[in-house]
Design a protein around this motif. Structure first.
Motif, short mmCIF file in Angstrom:
data_model
loop_
_atom_site.label_atom_id
_atom_site.label_comp_id
_atom_site.label_asym_id
_atom_site.label_seq_id
_atom_site.Cartn_x
_atom_site.Cartn_y
_atom_site.Cartn_z
N GLU A 37 0.83 -1.21 0.00
CA GLU A 37 0.00 0.00 0.00
C GLU A 37 0.86 1.25 0.00
O GLU A 37 0.52 2.26 -0.62
N ALA B 129 1.78 2.40 -3.43
CA ALA B 129 0.69 3.11 -4.09
C ALA B 129 0.54 4.52 -3.54
O ALA B 129 0.27 5.47 -4.29
N THR C 71 0.92 7.91 -5.62
CA THR C 71 -0.20 8.88 -5.58
C THR C 71 0.30 10.28 -5.28
O THR C 71 -0.10 11.25 -5.93
N SER D 38 -6.80 10.97 -2.55
CA SER D 38 -6.09 9.94 -3.32
C SER D 38 -5.34 8.98 -2.41
O SER D 38 -5.34 7.76 -2.64
N SER E 92 -7.72 6.57 -0.73
CA SER E 92 -8.29 5.56 -1.63
C SER E 92 -7.24 4.65 -2.24
O SER E 92 -7.59 3.76 -3.03
N ALA E 93 -5.97 4.84 -1.92
CA ALA E 93 -4.90 4.03 -2.52
C ALA E 93 -5.06 2.56 -2.16
O ALA E 93 -4.84 1.68 -2.98
N SER F 29 -7.86 0.82 -1.35
CA SER F 29 -8.95 0.18 -2.08
C SER F 29 -8.63 0.03 -3.55
O SER F 29 -9.05 -0.95 -4.18
N LEU F 30 -7.87 0.96 -4.12
CA LEU F 30 -7.50 0.88 -5.52
C LEU F 30 -6.60 -0.33 -5.77
O LEU F 30 -6.84 -1.10 -6.71
N LYS G 290 -8.62 -3.58 -5.56
CA LYS G 290 -9.44 -3.85 -6.73
C LYS G 290 -8.59 -4.21 -7.94
O LYS G 290 -8.94 -5.08 -8.73
N ALA G 291 -7.46 -3.54 -8.08
CA ALA G 291 -6.61 -3.76 -9.26
C ALA G 291 -6.02 -5.17 -9.26
O ALA G 291 -5.87 -5.78 -10.33
#
Length: 277
Positions: A215, A218, A222, A263, A266-267, A269-270, A273-274
């Protein structure tokens, strides 16, 4: 009569100076703290906490995990024996023994593997981390800047403080979760032997571990993207916009902080999902 000019000067200084300077100091201070630890692994983030986890908590959890290996082995065997649709075959016995060997190997090598993954994430973050510093303007005392600070000075202060603390808590809270995941590792892995359904706990741990470990990568990406994105926004200059140039600059920094915070939050959750974590 009360000296209204002194009161006016106090309010003007408060709205135009104190709120602004405090917001700038809080934001810059917390961002410096975040950037100082983002490229550190949990071992380097807090040596005392890591020693407590490695020397005290992990051995305790490992001893429980070893006992759970036998328990889940019996559970898996009983599930297979009571399954009337599938008979106990040689293939099933071989699969169970392979699972047993794999779990024992994981319990033995789990901590060194996690340390290596932590180092990988920290090194990758150090390579990509970059932040375009927010330009806090105070010298441009035009009409726009005075109107902005008179009308939105206190709101700007609140936004800066809240956004800075949200990013700070996200970055520092990640390390707490990683320490807990290290302790949970010996408790989750024995469920692999339990068979289908029960083994989902081990897979869930692996997904959570990878998600929280990477995380920070990311988050670093971001911050780098948001910094360059906001820095690239420009407004055409003319005599009219020049009167409100200070408000434009202040609003630009306000949008920068809000966009970066949203941003960063939400990193996680992104990335989940990715990569279906």
């Amino acid at each position: 009569m009360p000296d209204l000019s002194s009161f006016w000067d106090f309010i003007s200084e408060l709205l135009y100076g104190k709120f602004f300077s405090t917001a700038r100091d809080v934001w810059n201070g917390l961002m410096d703290m975040c950037f100082g630890v983002m490229s550190k692994s949990p071992q380097d983030f807090s040596a005392g906490t890591w020693e407590f986890v490695e020397k005290d908590l992990y051995p305790w959890a490992l001893s429980i995990g070893i006992l759970m290996v036998n328990l889940f082995f019996l559970i898996g065997f009983c599930k297979s024996f009571l399954n009337l649709k599938e008979h106990i075959t040689l293939e099933l016995c071989v699969e169970t023994m392979i699972r047993l060997v794999c779990v024992n190997a994981l319990l033995r090598m789990g901590l060194p593997i996690m340390k290596t993954v932590f180092k990988m994430a920290a090194a990758l973050t150090g390579d990509v981390i970059y932040m375009e510093q927010i330009a806090f303007f105070t010298e441009d005392g035009d009409i726009g800047s005075h109107l902005f600070w008179w009308l939105l000075g206190f709101g700007y202060f609140l936004v800066a403080v809240i956004c800075a603390f949200m990013i700070f808590l996200t970055v520092y809270g990640r390390y707490v979760k990683l320490y807990l995941l290290v302790v949970f590792f010996p408790l989750a892995m024995p469920t692999v032997i339990g068979g289908r359904g029960i083994e989902a706990s081990a897979y869930a741990w692996v997904k959570t571990f990878l998600s929280n470990t990477f995380e920070i990568v990311a988050i670093a990406l971001t911050m780098a993207i948001c910094g360059r994105l906001i820095a690239g926004i420009t407004i055409p200059s003319n005599w009219f916009t020049g009167l409100f140039d200070g408000a434009n600059q202040a609003f630009n920094s306000l949008v920068h902080m809000i966009l970066m915070t949203a941003s960063v939050k939400s990193a996680s959750s992104l990335i989940n999902k990715a990569f279906a974590l």
